[in-house]
Design a protein around this motif. Structure first.
Motif, PDB file in Angstrom:
ATOM      1  N   PRO A   1       0.817  -1.218   0.000  1.00  0.00           N
ATOM      2  CA  PRO A   1       0.000   0.000   0.000  1.00  0.00           C
ATOM      3  C   PRO A   1       0.849   1.266   0.000  1.00  0.00           C
ATOM      4  CG  PRO A   1      -0.845  -1.582   1.592  1.00  0.00           C
ATOM      5  CD  PRO A   1       0.463  -2.110   1.106  1.00  0.00           C
ATOM      6  N   GLN A   2       1.997   1.199   0.626  1.00  0.00           N
ATOM      7  CA  GLN A   2       2.845   2.394   0.696  1.00  0.00           C
ATOM      8  C   GLN A   2       3.316   2.817  -0.686  1.00  0.00           C
ATOM      9  OE1 GLN A   2       3.232   4.136   3.529  1.00  0.00           O
ATOM     10  NE2 GLN A   2       4.180   5.676   2.203  1.00  0.00           N
ATOM     11  N   GLU A   3       3.540   1.852  -1.565  1.00  0.00           N
ATOM     12  CA  GLU A   3       3.950   2.182  -2.925  1.00  0.00           C
ATOM     13  C   GLU A   3       2.835   2.900  -3.665  1.00  0.00           C
ATOM     14  OE1 GLU A   3       6.395  -0.947  -5.051  1.00  0.00           O
ATOM     15  OE2 GLU A   3       5.654  -2.133  -3.359  1.00  0.00           O
ATOM     16  N   LEU A   4       1.581   2.498  -3.415  1.00  0.00           N
ATOM     17  CA  LEU A   4       0.447   3.169  -4.037  1.00  0.00           C
ATOM     18  C   LEU A   4       0.338   4.604  -3.525  1.00  0.00           C
ATOM     19  CD1 LEU A   4      -1.971   2.678  -5.951  1.00  0.00           C
ATOM     20  CD2 LEU A   4      -3.324   2.069  -3.927  1.00  0.00           C
ATOM     21  N   ILE A   5       0.535   4.787  -2.200  1.00  0.00           N
ATOM     22  CA  ILE A   5       0.464   6.133  -1.617  1.00  0.00           C
ATOM     23  C   ILE A   5       1.568   7.017  -2.210  1.00  0.00           C
ATOM     24  CG2 ILE A   5       0.690   7.460   0.511  1.00  0.00           C
ATOM     25  CD1 ILE A   5      -0.527   5.066   2.004  1.00  0.00           C
ATOM     26  N   SER A   6       2.737   6.472  -2.314  1.00  0.00           N
ATOM     27  CA  SER A   6       3.868   7.256  -2.864  1.00  0.00           C
ATOM     28  C   SER A   6       3.589   7.675  -4.304  1.00  0.00           C
ATOM     29  CB  SER A   6       5.152   6.423  -2.796  1.00  0.00           C
ATOM     30  OG  SER A   6       5.478   6.140  -1.456  1.00  0.00           O
TER      31      SER A   6
ATOM     32  N   GLN B   1       3.061  16.505  -9.040  1.00  0.00           N
ATOM     33  CA  GLN B   1       3.152  16.871 -10.449  1.00  0.00           C
ATOM     34  C   GLN B   1       2.020  17.828 -10.833  1.00  0.00           C
ATOM     35  OE1 GLN B   1       5.744  15.939 -12.494  1.00  0.00           O
ATOM     36  NE2 GLN B   1       4.846  17.493 -13.874  1.00  0.00           N
ATOM     37  N   ALA B   2       0.796  17.582 -10.293  1.00  0.00           N
ATOM     38  CA  ALA B   2      -0.337  18.449 -10.609  1.00  0.00           C
ATOM     39  C   ALA B   2      -0.096  19.870 -10.096  1.00  0.00           C
ATOM     40  CB  ALA B   2      -1.621  17.867 -10.005  1.00  0.00           C
ATOM     41  N   LYS B   3       0.501  19.980  -8.901  1.00  0.00           N
ATOM     42  CA  LYS B   3       0.810  21.302  -8.370  1.00  0.00           C
ATOM     43  C   LYS B   3       1.905  21.976  -9.186  1.00  0.00           C
ATOM     44  CE  LYS B   3      -0.497  20.480  -3.523  1.00  0.00           C
ATOM     45  NZ  LYS B   3      -0.030  20.463  -2.123  1.00  0.00           N
ATOM     46  N   SER B   4       2.882  21.207  -9.609  1.00  0.00           N
ATOM     47  CA  SER B   4       3.991  21.763 -10.404  1.00  0.00           C
ATOM     48  C   SER B   4       3.484  22.262 -11.761  1.00  0.00           C
ATOM     49  CB  SER B   4       5.072  20.699 -10.604  1.00  0.00           C
ATOM     50  OG  SER B   4       5.610  20.292  -9.362  1.00  0.00           O
ATOM     51  N   ASP B   5       2.443  21.591 -12.269  1.00  0.00           N
ATOM     52  CA  ASP B   5       1.912  21.948 -13.589  1.00  0.00           C
ATOM     53  C   ASP B   5       0.936  23.121 -13.527  1.00  0.00           C
ATOM     54  OD1 ASP B   5       3.432  19.964 -14.676  1.00  0.00           O
ATOM     55  OD2 ASP B   5       1.795  18.497 -14.834  1.00  0.00           O
ATOM     56  N   GLY B   6       0.711  23.697 -12.312  1.00  0.00           N
ATOM     57  CA  GLY B   6      -0.108  24.893 -12.230  1.00  0.00           C
ATOM     58  C   GLY B   6      -1.322  24.778 -11.342  1.00  0.00           C
ATOM     59  N   ARG B   7      -1.555  23.637 -10.691  1.00  0.00           N
ATOM     60  CA  ARG B   7      -2.664  23.424  -9.765  1.00  0.00           C
ATOM     61  C   ARG B   7      -4.010  23.373 -10.502  1.00  0.00           C
ATOM     62  NH1 ARG B   7       0.973  26.236  -6.416  1.00  0.00           N
ATOM     63  NH2 ARG B   7       1.289  25.236  -4.393  1.00  0.00           N
ATOM     64  N   ALA B   8      -5.071  23.117  -9.739  1.00  0.00           N
ATOM     65  CA  ALA B   8      -6.434  23.022 -10.252  1.00  0.00           C
ATOM     66  C   ALA B   8      -6.544  21.955 -11.340  1.00  0.00           C
ATOM     67  CB  ALA B   8      -6.965  24.377 -10.722  1.00  0.00           C
ATOM     68  N   GLN B   9      -5.819  20.856 -11.170  1.00  0.00           N
ATOM     69  CA  GLN B   9      -5.831  19.769 -12.158  1.00  0.00           C
ATOM     70  C   GLN B   9      -5.447  18.469 -11.472  1.00  0.00           C
ATOM     71  OE1 GLN B   9      -2.228  19.935 -14.850  1.00  0.00           O
ATOM     72  NE2 GLN B   9      -2.095  22.022 -13.961  1.00  0.00           N
ATOM     73  N   PHE B  10      -5.479  17.354 -12.212  1.00  0.00           N
ATOM     74  CA  PHE B  10      -5.030  16.099 -11.644  1.00  0.00           C
ATOM     75  C   PHE B  10      -3.928  15.520 -12.505  1.00  0.00           C
ATOM     76  CE2 PHE B  10      -8.658  14.966 -14.367  1.00  0.00           C
ATOM     77  CZ  PHE B  10      -8.128  13.960 -15.156  1.00  0.00           C
ATOM     78  N   SER B  11      -3.084  14.672 -11.874  1.00  0.00           N
ATOM     79  CA  SER B  11      -1.983  14.059 -12.604  1.00  0.00           C
ATOM     80  C   SER B  11      -1.841  12.623 -12.086  1.00  0.00           C
ATOM     81  CB  SER B  11      -0.684  14.830 -12.393  1.00  0.00           C
ATOM     82  OG  SER B  11       0.381  14.211 -13.078  1.00  0.00           O
ATOM     83  N   VAL B  12      -1.339  11.723 -12.958  1.00  0.00           N
ATOM     84  CA  VAL B  12      -1.201  10.305 -12.611  1.00  0.00           C
ATOM     85  C   VAL B  12       0.236  10.014 -12.219  1.00  0.00           C
ATOM     86  CG1 VAL B  12      -1.454   7.924 -13.400  1.00  0.00           C
ATOM     87  CG2 VAL B  12      -3.070   9.700 -14.181  1.00  0.00           C
ATOM     88  N   GLY B  13       0.404   9.426 -11.039  1.00  0.00           N
ATOM     89  CA  GLY B  13       1.729   9.026 -10.583  1.00  0.00           C
ATOM     90  C   GLY B  13       2.078   7.644 -11.120  1.00  0.00           C
ATOM     91  N   GLN B  14       3.371   7.398 -11.215  1.00  0.00           N
ATOM     92  CA  GLN B  14       3.839   6.144 -11.791  1.00  0.00           C
ATOM     93  C   GLN B  14       4.332   5.211 -10.685  1.00  0.00           C
ATOM     94  OE1 GLN B  14       3.474   5.523 -15.080  1.00  0.00           O
ATOM     95  NE2 GLN B  14       2.482   7.537 -15.144  1.00  0.00           N
ATOM     96  N   LEU B  15       4.042   3.875 -10.854  1.00  0.00           N
ATOM     97  CA  LEU B  15       4.501   2.866  -9.909  1.00  0.00           C
ATOM     98  C   LEU B  15       5.536   1.978 -10.569  1.00  0.00           C
ATOM     99  CD1 LEU B  15       1.402   3.524  -8.979  1.00  0.00           C
ATOM    100  CD2 LEU B  15       1.681   1.454  -7.613  1.00  0.00           C
ATOM    101  N   ASP B  16       6.394   1.404  -9.739  1.00  0.00           N
ATOM    102  CA  ASP B  16       7.374   0.459 -10.269  1.00  0.00           C
ATOM    103  C   ASP B  16       6.702  -0.857 -10.648  1.00  0.00           C
ATOM    104  OD1 ASP B  16       9.329   2.314  -9.888  1.00  0.00           O
ATOM    105  OD2 ASP B  16       9.898   1.568  -7.886  1.00  0.00           O
ATOM    106  N   ILE B  17       5.604  -1.225  -9.962  1.00  0.00           N
ATOM    107  CA  ILE B  17       4.885  -2.448 -10.330  1.00  0.00           C
ATOM    108  C   ILE B  17       4.011  -2.145 -11.536  1.00  0.00           C
ATOM    109  CG2 ILE B  17       4.904  -3.419  -8.022  1.00  0.00           C
ATOM    110  CD1 ILE B  17       2.196  -2.312  -7.519  1.00  0.00           C
ATOM    111  N   PRO B  18       3.687  -3.143 -12.345  1.00  0.00           N
ATOM    112  CA  PRO B  18       2.945  -2.895 -13.600  1.00  0.00           C
ATOM    113  C   PRO B  18       1.601  -2.228 -13.343  1.00  0.00           C
ATOM    114  CG  PRO B  18       3.840  -5.100 -13.566  1.00  0.00           C
ATOM    115  CD  PRO B  18       4.047  -4.547 -12.200  1.00  0.00           C
ATOM    116  N   VAL B  19       1.236  -1.289 -14.212  1.00  0.00           N
ATOM    117  CA  VAL B  19      -0.039  -0.584 -14.147  1.00  0.00           C
ATOM    118  C   VAL B  19      -0.761  -0.797 -15.464  1.00  0.00           C
ATOM    119  CG1 VAL B  19      -1.207   1.617 -13.889  1.00  0.00           C
ATOM    120  CG2 VAL B  19       0.892   1.163 -12.608  1.00  0.00           C
ATOM    121  N   THR B  20      -1.979  -1.265 -15.390  1.00  0.00           N
ATOM    122  CA  THR B  20      -2.744  -1.532 -16.609  1.00  0.00           C
ATOM    123  C   THR B  20      -3.783  -0.447 -16.790  1.00  0.00           C
ATOM    124  OG1 THR B  20      -2.438  -3.880 -16.311  1.00  0.00           O
ATOM    125  CG2 THR B  20      -4.179  -3.203 -17.817  1.00  0.00           C
TER     126      THR B  20
END
Length: 541
Positions: A507-512, A520-539
């Motif tokens: 679960p900690q990997e999902l939280i991270s 990333q969403a804040k860095s891109d200017g806020r008021a948006q959403f962004s997808v984080g990447q995991l080391d385990i496969p994501v489908t």
């Protein structure tokens, strides 16, 4: 010399010797003296017969006088008194001399005289002579010249004989002498009657004494029983439990203690007036089936088994009491079926109410421990538990986490104050719950101005849809935020992380990953959403 016999109703045989030993007047006086003998009237048979035998010998000039009586079993004939010079025989067995004893019951008396005419009768056959010689005199028969044998009667049966015997000297019995013998036999019967009466009186007195003792003992036992019953009833009535005894088959009450009135308002008499199945008549409708099941268990129980259940019984005033009933069979029919049931009932109404109140308090405390006090949504503890359980289920389905942060919330607090900031948090929490509509999803306060949304069985596309719905729901609040650089109204930034399966990773990997997306969403200017990447496969479904 030979002998013959005569019956009392037959004329005396002509005597050869007419000499008398005492005058009739002397014999009458002797009988008067005997009649005053105290031993006769006190029932002393031995002393009375001894006195009579002595008087007969002295006044009749006999060789001997004997008194024989039947033994109690009437199987033997035994001597009880003897006075004279001849020897006394041993007891005679009745069965060995049946003819004699049979004849004894048929004759009034036996009188044997010495007579020349009778001497000639000796040559006749035995069937012509009516003499049934006493067996107790058989050994003395050759020397006996005369005898009188008088049966002694008592209670309509012969109990013995008085026998006057003359040896060697010839003799013919005179009327006064025979009358003396008859009267002497009657005096013996009188002594026996007094003895019998005294024995009966003694037996009756003993029985009366025993009855009095038994009556006293019964009265004492009854008194002791009543005292013990009062003592036991006092203990039972002082008990803090209802105690009852019922007929098992009919349910009719035999006994209930006074505590029934304290708990349900019914006196013992009122309970017994209910008749059959009184417990079912008092029970709550929802508990009757439980009572019937308990009866079935008791019917199959063994001695000592106790069946315990909780029932609601109605008070006389209409309200309900919870009672803990413990029941056992304490008496059985001869065929092994239950006869009587013993039960105790404890009022547990207060316990039930306290337990319910405690459970309510525990539920409230549990809810408080799991709810964020400010926003009234799940707190961080619930979030951690929910995410851990979702991960540990190891389902082959996707799991998504969205982290949501209010943009420039510190500036909002500084501008509008902390109270406004708290209200802002509550409104945003409500907006999140409005946007996240599925029952299995979780909205929780993650910390500060951050919120977390856990979406089981949700792929990335669905997560992005939920993220857009959250942004729209917050925008519709139109909370003013004039110092924000992205909008005049309050906005949020979101980070999304999705795994196709929880079989690998933690679960900690999902939280991270979700935190990385938020950053990333804040860095891109806020008021948006962004997808984080995991080391385990994501489908991406």
């Amino acid at each position: 010399m030979s002998l013959t016999s005569e019956q009392s109703h037959q004329p005396l045989v002509t005597s050869v010797f007419l000499d008398a030993y005492a005058s009739p007047s002397a014999l009458s006086q002797a009988l008067l003296d005997l009649n005053r003998c105290a031993s006769i009237y006190r029932g002393d048979v031995d002393a009375a017969t001894a006195a009579i035998a002595y008087s007969a010998v002295k006044n009749l000039g006999l060789t001997s006088c004997q008194v024989w009586l039947y033994a109690d079993s009437r199987t033997a004939f035994k001597p009880v008194a003897h006075y004279g010079s001849d020897a006394l025989s041993q007891p005679v067995q009745i069965a060995e001399h049946a003819d004699y004893f049979e004849n004894l019951g048929q004759q009034d008396w036996l009188v044997v005289n010495t007579a020349e005419a009778i001497h000639q009768a000796a040559n006749r056959s035995p069937t012509d002579i009516s003499v049934s010689w006493p067996p107790y005199l058989r050994s003395q028969q050759p020397t006996i010249t005369a005898l009188i044998e008088v049966p002694i009667h008592h209670d309509q049966q012969i109990v013995g004989v008085l026998c006057c015997v003359q040896h060697h000297a010839p003799r013919v019995w005179q009327a006064a002498e025979k009358s003396f013998a008859l009267t002497a036999a009657c005096l013996i019967a009188l002594a026996i009657s007094h003895a019998s009466q005294q024995q009966k009186t003694k037996a009756l007195n003993k029985q009366d004494h025993q009855l009095k003792l038994a009556n006293i003992e019964r009265q004492q036992a009854e008194q002791a029983w009543q005292e013990s019953q009062r003592f036991i009833r006092g203990i039972l009535d002082a008990s803090s439990n209802i105690l009852y005894v019922n007929n098992f088959a009919s349910g009719t009450n035999y006994y209930v203690n006074g505590y029934m009135e304290n708990i349900l308002g019914y006196s013992p008499d009122e309970i017994q007036q209910f008749g059959a199945h009184f417990l079912e008549r008092l029970a709550h409708p929802h508990d009757i089936n439980t009572i019937q099941q308990a009866r079935q268990q008791l019917a199959q129980s063994q001695s000592g088994d106790v069946i315990e259940n909780e029932y609601r019984l109605q008070h006389k005033q209409g309200h309900w009491h919870w009672l803990l009933c413990r029941e056992t069979i304490f008496q059985w029919n001869p065929d092994g079926t239950p006869l009587q049931l013993l039960g105790t009932a404890t009022d547990i109404t207060m316990h039930k109410e306290n337990t319910a109140a405690l459970q309510q308090q525990n539920q409230e405390l549990t809810a408080l421990a799991r709810v964020d006090a400010l926003t009234q949504i799940a707190n961080r503890r619930v979030f951690d538990e929910f995410l851990r359980n979702a991960w540990m289920s190891h389902n082959q389905t996707p799991l998504t986490l969205i982290l949501c942060d209010i943009d420039y919330f510190k500036l909002y607090n500084d501008t509008y104050g902390h109270q406004a900031g708290d209200e802002c948090l509550r409104l945003v929490a409500q907006a999140l719950q409005k946007a996240v509509k599925r029952q299995p999803d979780l909205v929780a306060r993650y910390g500060g101005e951050e919120f977390a949304v856990v979406l089981p069985n949700t792929a990335l596309v669905g997560a992005q849809y939920v993220a857009q719905a959250i942004q729209t729901s917050v925008q519709e609040l139109k909370i003013e935020h004039r110092l924000s650089t992205v909008s005049t109204y309050l906005t949020v930034s979101l980070g999304i992380a999705t795994v196709a399966s929880t079989t690998n990773g933690s679960p900690q990997e999902l939280i991270s990953a979700a935190d990385q997306g938020l950053y990333q969403a804040k860095s891109d200017g806020r008021a948006q959403f962004s997808v984080g990447q995991l080391d385990i496969p994501v489908t991406n479904f």
